[in-house]
Design a protein around this motif. Structure first.
Motif: not given
Length: 798
Positions: A343, A424, A431
């Motif tokens: 991420d 996001y 999310f």
């Protein structure tokens, strides 16, 4: 500079926390669990890992508290050793070398110098319960070769062995047999259930066993979901048993409470059942625990329970059946279809988690951050049911977008395919689903990638499929009269002679798109979507594609199914084909794992390393993590697992050894922060602020019973006055009372002005600070002295 020989393979997480039953400390402050080659110590309150006990060279198979010292812990391993630990300090005290593989460990308070272990000596599937005498010695490593046979032909699982009635007997189950060994008589009673199925097609196989702590009662779990309570088992003919039945599937584990008044059971229903007084009618439930219950543990104090689950999770439960803490490890999924991703925002490892979920796992703290429900459907635990699988995922636009693909295929002609785009949200820090596309392709999607160029004007996503096409998706304005919105739509569809599209990848600057069609690689212009060139090779189907970065951005790498790497120079269109074993590699590490390595990923470092050796420079800017078949997470590091613990975890361990009060949480940490700031600025500060612990008003306020204190309005003014700063060099007690106030004021003012002048001169000479110190007027200083002379002695008399 880091020395070359310090680099080693370190297990950094991912190991099973549910491999064996967890064990509580005597005061219920800590919980211990097996984790691969380590034993992890967690706080039951904060869920933080406070220690990692490492020293075994193979899988740890059992842990137990030392019954003679509640601050020590025993552990056994397949490396043939039993180790004794001081878990408060994380120190290895002693190692007992047994010499054979140890599969489980048990301790009894009645056996002071012995422990019980499960071993196999002859055939691989025949296991024995033996007693190991632990010799007393001053050396740190001691051989323990004196073994005493107890039971034969037992199951290697510790759930199938239980000691009862304060160590009077031990019960063992395997298949359809129950064996009870009596230590004083040194006799064994055996009981057999029918191996044939009855009318209801129930199975009598034993799955687990538990013994009452003070009575002659044995509880056994079975494949058919029944629980049998055995009594009068001293006589082979007069024994009796009663049945309890609630579970619809096999009973995974059983445990009696400390007093024996209730029995706990768990299974695939993800429900903890408490049978009070061991009766069918009197039972309580704790449902929706999320996954199959594999182990149940009870704290020695009796105030806490814990359940270990199939999704690598431990839930700590209060005596009133309320969950209080969750320790979540890396979730073990059946298959990692998504591969390993990072991420961009949290630097967390992202991969398949619970069915239909993506898990975000912190590599620094070795714990799960959160789960993202992708499929958003209730999971049905049925082995015959074809589930919806999360097959692909990719991050884009520096973590602002996430693309996922889910599919379900019951027959070849019945494909259910769905792609979702997630945006996001800064407010929710997560999310949110933005676009859902049904059947984006006519066949399975083989790859998807975002254009992550810094100067990219419009977010772009590319998908490749077995249907022979790759599609370009762009973000467009989807606003209407009601609200502003954006959505994704298809912008271009490309193909190459109807070959299956297997991979896709953007160049670092986003100007080129590479798409592989089986053995052919095509290069497309990302602005006009024109085909620029093709690369043909006979090394096999392309499995992976990747553009180089920085100075290597002109190269395109491809890996084939035949284990061959191909490198294309996009400027000269030259091709280099080589096997990984032939050219001179930068680094080779053999024997990194006993298992097959399935996935690997590079994680950018926040602070670059300073390796000077050419062999290790590839680790300067990023760290390489790889995942084994059993989903153990390993990496190359210079730090041991204990050194990788976060400072927060170590601080929590130190704080838990101190007495805590409500005022401690208010002022304790504030004092620590104040001390740190004072130490850092001691050389630069001209005026030192007083610590709260040195102020009598605060000390008296905290140590005086609340019911005898005066009103809060009176205390507030007194408290604020005590925090005011004073420039006096002498305390009020040192000044004679018969001195005239005016003379005192003039002398003190004169001294303070001289001190102030000297400090300003020192500041200008040394250049320690540029701020101008405010000089109080005489009237302000007079008011401050009045506040200082307030008598607080009445508080001490309370």
């Amino acid at each position: 500079m880091v020395e070359e020989e310090n680099i080693r393979v370190v297990r950094c997480g991912g190991s099973e926390l549910n491999f064996r039953r967890a064990v509580f400390s005597a005061d219920s402050k800590y919980i211990f669990c097996v984790s691969g080659d380590f034993v992890k110590v967690y706080s039951t309150v904060t869920e933080e890992c406070v220690h990692i006990l490492h020293g075994h060279r193979n899988l740890v198979t059992g842990i137990q508290l030392n019954p003679n010292n509640h601050l020590q812990l025993y552990s056994c391993s397949l490396d043939g050793t039993i180790k004794l630990w001081d878990y408060i300090d994380g120190i290895l005290i002693k190692t007992f070398i047994v010499g054979c593989k140890l599969h489980a460990l048990f301790t009894l308070a009645q056996a002071e110098d012995s422990v019980f272990v499960i071993v196999n000596k002859e055939k691989p599937d025949i296991f024995q319960l033996v007693s190991v005498k632990l010799p007393k010695s001053s050396s740190q490593e001691v051989e323990a070769k004196e073994l005493s046979f107890v039971l034969d032909y037992i199951n290697q699982s510790p759930k199938c062995i239980a000691f009862g009635n304060e160590g009077v007997y031990v019960a063992a189950v395997r298949e359809f047999y129950l064996s009870v060994y009596f230590f004083k008589k040194k006799t064994t009673s055996r009981f057999t259930l029918s191996s044939s199925r009855n009318k209801k097609h129930a199975k009598n196989n034993f799955t687990c066993v538990a013994c009452h702590p003070t009575e002659d009662c044995i509880a056994s779990g079975h494949m058919d979901g029944k629980i049998r309570l055995w009594r009068n088992f001293y006589d082979d003919k007069k024994y009796t048993y009663t049945c309890l039945h609630w579970h619809h599937d096999m009973v995974m584990d059983l445990a009696f409470s400390v007093t024996g008044t209730s029995l706990l059971s768990g299974g695939r229903e993800s429900v903890l059942v408490e049978w009070r007084d061991a009766t069918e009618k009197n039972k309580e439930f704790l449902p929706r625990l999320g996954a199959t219950i594999e182990h149940i543990s009870v704290s020695p104090a009796g105030d806490l329970f814990c359940t270990s689950h199939s999704d690598n999770k431990i839930i700590i439960i209060h005596r009133n059946l309320e969950a209080s803490a969750v320790i979540q490890g890396l979730v073990k999924d059946r298959s990692i279809f998504t591969g390993l991703m990072i991420d961009p925002r949290t630097k967390a490892l992202v991969l398949n988690g619970k069915p239909g979920h993506l898990q975000f796992y912190s590599l620094q703290s070795d714990k799960q951050l959160y789960n993202l429900d992708i499929i958003q459907q209730e999971y049905i635990n049925d082995y015959g049911l074809i589930q919806i699988e999360l097959t692909k995922a990719a991050f884009g636009c520096f973590g602002n977008w996430l693309a996922t693909v889910e599919q379900r295929q019951e027959k070849e002609t019945e494909l259910e395919l769905q792609m979702k785009l997630w945006m996001y949200n800064k407010k929710t820090q997560g999310f949110i689903l933005n676009t859902k596309i049904n059947m984006p392709h006519e066949d399975c999607i083989t790859a998807l990638c975002f254009c992550n160029a810094e100067k990219s004007e419009q977010p772009t996503l590319v998908t490749a499929s077995k249907d022979g096409y790759f599609k370009v998706w762009i973000l467009t304005d989807d606003s209407d009269i009601y609200k502003k919105a954006v959505g994704w739509t298809c912008d271009f569809v490309g193909s190459y002679h109807k070959y299956q599209a297997t991979n896709c990848c953007f160049s670092e600057d986003g100007s080129l798109l590479a798409v592989s069609f089986e053995e052919i690689v095509t290069i497309w212009d990302s602005v006009t979507w024109e085909l620029k060139c093709t690369f043909c090779q006979r090394a096999g189907k392309i499995r992976h594609l990747c553009f180089g970065r920085l100075t290597c951005s002109k190269y395109l790498l491809g890996a084939t199914e035949n284990g061959i790497l191909c490198c294309w120079n996009l400027l000269s269109c030259a091709l280099f084909v080589f096997k990984p074993s032939e050219p001179r590699p930068l680094y080779i590490q053999k024997g990194i794992s006993r298992e097959k390595v399935q996935w690997g990923v590079f994680v950018p470092r926040d602070v670059p390393e300073s390796f000077t050796s050419e062999a290790y420079q590839w680790l300067n800017r990023s760290q390489f993590y790889f995942l084994t078949k059993s989903q153990s997470l390993l990496t190359f590091s210079t730090k041991s697992p204990e050194e990788k613990l976060t400072p927060t975890s170590k601080q929590l361990l130190a704080e838990e050894s101190l007495p805590t009060t409500p005022f401690y949480f208010i002022l304790g940490k504030h004092r620590q922060q104040q001390d740190e700031k004072l130490n850092e600025t001691l050389e630069n500060e001209l005026v030192q602020l007083p610590l709260t612990e040195n102020i009598p008003a605060i000390s008296e306020l905290l140590h005086t019973p609340a019911h005898v204190l005066p009103s809060a309005a009176f205390l507030c003014s007194m408290f604020v006055n005590s925090l005011l700063l004073s420039k006096e060099t002498k305390s009020a007690k040192e000044i004679p009372e018969d001195v005239d106030m005016e003379e005192e004021k003039e002398s003190e003012d004169s001294d303070e002005e001289n001190d102030f002048t000297e400090k300003v001169q020192d500041t200008s000479n040394t250049g320690l600070g540029e701020d101008i110190i405010h000089q109080l007027s005489k009237s302000e200083e007079k008011e401050l002295r009045k506040f200082r002379k307030i008598d607080y002695s009445w508080i001490a008399a309370l």
